[in-house]
Design a protein around this motif. Structure first.
Motif, PDB file in Angstrom:
ATOM      1  N   SER A   1      40.518  31.617  43.732  1.00 32.62           N
ATOM      2  CA  SER A   1      41.369  30.723  44.516  1.00 32.62           C
ATOM      3  C   SER A   1      42.532  30.203  43.684  1.00 32.62           C
ATOM      4  N   ASN A   2      43.519  29.648  44.381  1.00 33.60           N
ATOM      5  CA  ASN A   2      44.627  29.000  43.693  1.00 33.60           C
ATOM      6  C   ASN A   2      44.148  27.821  42.856  1.00 33.60           C
ATOM      7  N   ALA A   3      43.126  27.111  43.348  1.00 28.26           N
ATOM      8  CA  ALA A   3      42.578  25.987  42.589  1.00 28.26           C
ATOM      9  C   ALA A   3      41.951  26.460  41.278  1.00 28.26           C
ATOM     10  N   MET A   4      41.250  27.598  41.315  1.00 25.48           N
ATOM     11  CA  MET A   4      40.651  28.138  40.099  1.00 25.48           C
ATOM     12  C   MET A   4      41.712  28.467  39.054  1.00 25.48           C
ATOM     13  N   MET A   5      42.862  28.936  39.508  1.00 25.55           N
ATOM     14  CA  MET A   5      43.919  29.323  38.577  1.00 25.55           C
ATOM     15  C   MET A   5      44.411  28.151  37.735  1.00 25.55           C
ATOM     16  N   GLN A   6      44.317  26.953  38.268  1.00 23.29           N
ATOM     17  CA  GLN A   6      44.833  25.791  37.547  1.00 23.29           C
ATOM     18  C   GLN A   6      44.053  25.503  36.268  1.00 23.29           C
ATOM     19  N   SER A   7      42.795  25.943  36.226  1.00 22.37           N
ATOM     20  CA  SER A   7      41.976  25.695  35.036  1.00 22.37           C
ATOM     21  C   SER A   7      41.937  26.895  34.088  1.00 22.37           C
ATOM     22  N   GLY A   8      42.612  27.991  34.469  1.00 20.43           N
ATOM     23  CA  GLY A   8      42.595  29.177  33.624  1.00 20.43           C
ATOM     24  C   GLY A   8      43.623  29.100  32.509  1.00 20.43           C
ATOM     25  N   PRO A   9      43.442  29.868  31.434  1.00 16.75           N
ATOM     26  CA  PRO A   9      44.424  29.899  30.350  1.00 16.75           C
ATOM     27  C   PRO A   9      45.680  30.651  30.790  1.00 16.75           C
ATOM     28  N   PRO A  10      46.824  30.380  30.199  1.00 14.18           N
ATOM     29  CA  PRO A  10      48.057  31.094  30.553  1.00 14.18           C
ATOM     30  C   PRO A  10      47.911  32.600  30.360  1.00 14.18           C
ATOM     31  N   ALA A  11      48.513  33.353  31.274  1.00 20.11           N
ATOM     32  CA  ALA A  11      48.401  34.813  31.215  1.00 20.11           C
ATOM     33  C   ALA A  11      48.887  35.355  29.876  1.00 20.11           C
ATOM     34  N   GLU A  12      49.962  34.777  29.335  1.00 19.94           N
ATOM     35  CA  GLU A  12      50.503  35.269  28.059  1.00 19.94           C
ATOM     36  C   GLU A  12      49.488  35.107  26.936  1.00 19.94           C
TER      37      GLU A  12
ATOM     38  N   MET B   1      42.622  53.747  26.638  1.00 18.68           N
ATOM     39  CA  MET B   1      42.221  52.980  27.803  1.00 18.68           C
ATOM     40  C   MET B   1      41.672  53.864  28.919  1.00 18.68           C
ATOM     41  N   VAL B   2      40.854  53.250  29.757  1.00 20.89           N
ATOM     42  CA  VAL B   2      40.344  53.883  30.980  1.00 20.89           C
ATOM     43  C   VAL B   2      40.342  52.826  32.076  1.00 20.89           C
ATOM     44  N   ALA B   3      40.649  53.233  33.293  1.00 22.23           N
ATOM     45  CA  ALA B   3      40.525  52.354  34.449  1.00 22.23           C
ATOM     46  C   ALA B   3      40.237  53.202  35.676  1.00 22.23           C
ATOM     47  N   HIS B   4      39.705  52.580  36.712  1.00 24.80           N
ATOM     48  CA  HIS B   4      39.484  53.266  37.981  1.00 24.80           C
ATOM     49  C   HIS B   4      40.733  53.044  38.827  1.00 24.80           C
ATOM     50  N   ASN B   5      41.384  54.149  39.210  1.00 21.13           N
ATOM     51  CA  ASN B   5      42.729  54.085  39.794  1.00 21.13           C
ATOM     52  C   ASN B   5      43.675  53.515  38.750  1.00 21.13           C
ATOM     53  N   ALA B   6      43.800  54.249  37.656  1.00 18.45           N
ATOM     54  CA  ALA B   6      44.459  53.735  36.455  1.00 18.45           C
ATOM     55  C   ALA B   6      45.932  53.414  36.661  1.00 18.45           C
ATOM     56  N   SER B   7      46.612  54.073  37.592  1.00 16.12           N
ATOM     57  CA  SER B   7      48.034  53.776  37.784  1.00 16.12           C
ATOM     58  C   SER B   7      48.235  52.321  38.196  1.00 16.12           C
ATOM     59  N   PHE B   8      47.301  51.768  38.975  1.00 13.65           N
ATOM     60  CA  PHE B   8      47.368  50.366  39.390  1.00 13.65           C
ATOM     61  C   PHE B   8      47.206  49.454  38.180  1.00 13.65           C
ATOM     62  N   ASP B   9      46.127  49.629  37.427  1.00 15.99           N
ATOM     63  CA  ASP B   9      45.856  48.747  36.284  1.00 15.99           C
ATOM     64  C   ASP B   9      46.883  48.931  35.175  1.00 15.99           C
ATOM     65  N   ARG B  10      47.341  50.162  34.983  1.00 17.85           N
ATOM     66  CA  ARG B  10      48.348  50.410  33.943  1.00 17.85           C
ATOM     67  C   ARG B  10      49.636  49.652  34.253  1.00 17.85           C
ATOM     68  N   GLY B  11      50.019  49.598  35.525  1.00 15.32           N
ATOM     69  CA  GLY B  11      51.228  48.870  35.888  1.00 15.32           C
ATOM     70  C   GLY B  11      51.141  47.397  35.520  1.00 15.32           C
ATOM     71  N   PHE B  12      50.015  46.770  35.818  1.00 15.74           N
ATOM     72  CA  PHE B  12      49.843  45.360  35.467  1.00 15.74           C
ATOM     73  C   PHE B  12      49.678  45.181  33.967  1.00 15.74           C
ATOM     74  N   TRP B  13      48.995  46.127  33.315  1.00 13.96           N
ATOM     75  CA  TRP B  13      48.824  46.059  31.862  1.00 13.96           C
ATOM     76  C   TRP B  13      50.178  46.025  31.162  1.00 13.96           C
ATOM     77  N   LEU B  14      51.069  46.922  31.542  1.00 10.83           N
ATOM     78  CA  LEU B  14      52.377  46.987  30.912  1.00 10.83           C
ATOM     79  C   LEU B  14      53.222  45.760  31.264  1.00 10.83           C
ATOM     80  N   ALA B  15      53.180  45.347  32.531  1.00  7.31           N
ATOM     81  CA  ALA B  15      53.998  44.215  32.964  1.00  7.31           C
ATOM     82  C   ALA B  15      53.562  42.909  32.304  1.00  7.31           C
ATOM     83  N   GLU B  16      52.250  42.678  32.265  1.00  9.14           N
ATOM     84  CA  GLU B  16      51.765  41.425  31.673  1.00  9.14           C
ATOM     85  C   GLU B  16      51.941  41.426  30.159  1.00  9.14           C
TER      86      GLU B  16
END
Length: 242
Positions: free
Chosen positions: A63-74, A89-104
């Protein structure tokens, strides 16, 4: 026992389909696999300014509320950089996870790691298990008899199932092509090649890979093995940041 390289299996939960559409990560898990075993785990929520739509909240339970207590993404990505440095690295449907991995990683100001080549368990399972009724993670996990702890669409639960699937794929590749592989286990480099191979030419792909591997090893000077960090064993609890 044959030794494979260590592999980091990752899974993201996110606010949407991709960084190009403005989506951000909400949670990540990474599971380290070595020699057919899970040797370490990492899990964390990832706080950003992005809003989690209701249907995503219903799907993941994040939830959005849970995000408030999480550490910063960076901060999370910097920890993961240390956790996965030098590991493919390995992922299931790796193109999806790779995109977020590189962006983050880019948002966190991290330099690319050349070791972070991705292999995809969706592509591999389609080639090795064409008879499976579905190649979605939950369905494929059930078909393979894999154990799930926790809720689907949470990062650690999905990463753990994917890690089990990776171990199963490595074992089945080694057994199926034993005449070419001998005592050598299926490493990440072979997985990376097999995921792109024609289904009818998998054996040829393995045979060619082993020839290249032997030629490469013949040119490398003999060195003492570098000890792997003292990661926790299979039953260890993941490092979790909430």
């Amino acid at each position: 026992m044959p030794r494979t390289d260590t592999i980091a299996v990752i899974d993201f939960e996110t606010t949407g389909m991709g960084p190009a559409q403005g989506a951000r990560a909400t949670e990540i898990a990474a599971v380290l696999v070595r020699d057919g075993q899970i040797v370490d785990r990492f899990q964390s929520l990832m706080k950003t300014d992005a809003w989690i739509p209701p249907f995503i909240e219903q799907l993941t339970g994040i939830s959005n509320a849970m995000m408030q207590s999480g550490p910063p993404a960076e901060e999370v990505m910097r920890e993961l950089d240390s956790f996965t440095r030098g590991i493919p690295m390995v992922a299931h449907n790796a193109s999806f996870d790779r995109g977020f991995w590189l962006a983050e990683r880019a948002r966190a100001g991290l330099e690319p790691d050349p070791a972070h080549e991705f292999a995809c368990t969706v592509l591999l399972s389609r080639r090795l298990y064409p008879e499976a009724p579905s190649h979605k993670l939950s369905a494929l996990g059930e078909w393979c008899g894999l154990k799930r702890d926790g809720q689907a669409h949470r990062a650690m639960s999905d990463a753990d199932v994917t890690a089990q699937l990776l171990i199963r794929l490595q074992r089945d590749i080694t057994e199926r092509f034993a005449q070419h592989m001998g005592p050598v286990a299926a490493d990440h480099a072979l997985l990376h090649e097999l995921q792109k191979a024609n289904k009818a030419h998998l054996e040829k792909c393995v045979a060619q890979h082993m020839v290249k591997r032997q030629a490469r090893l013949a040119l490398e000077p003999a060195t003492d093995p570098i000890p792997f960090p003292n990661h926790s064993c299979l039953d260890a609890e993941p490092k979790t940041v909430l």
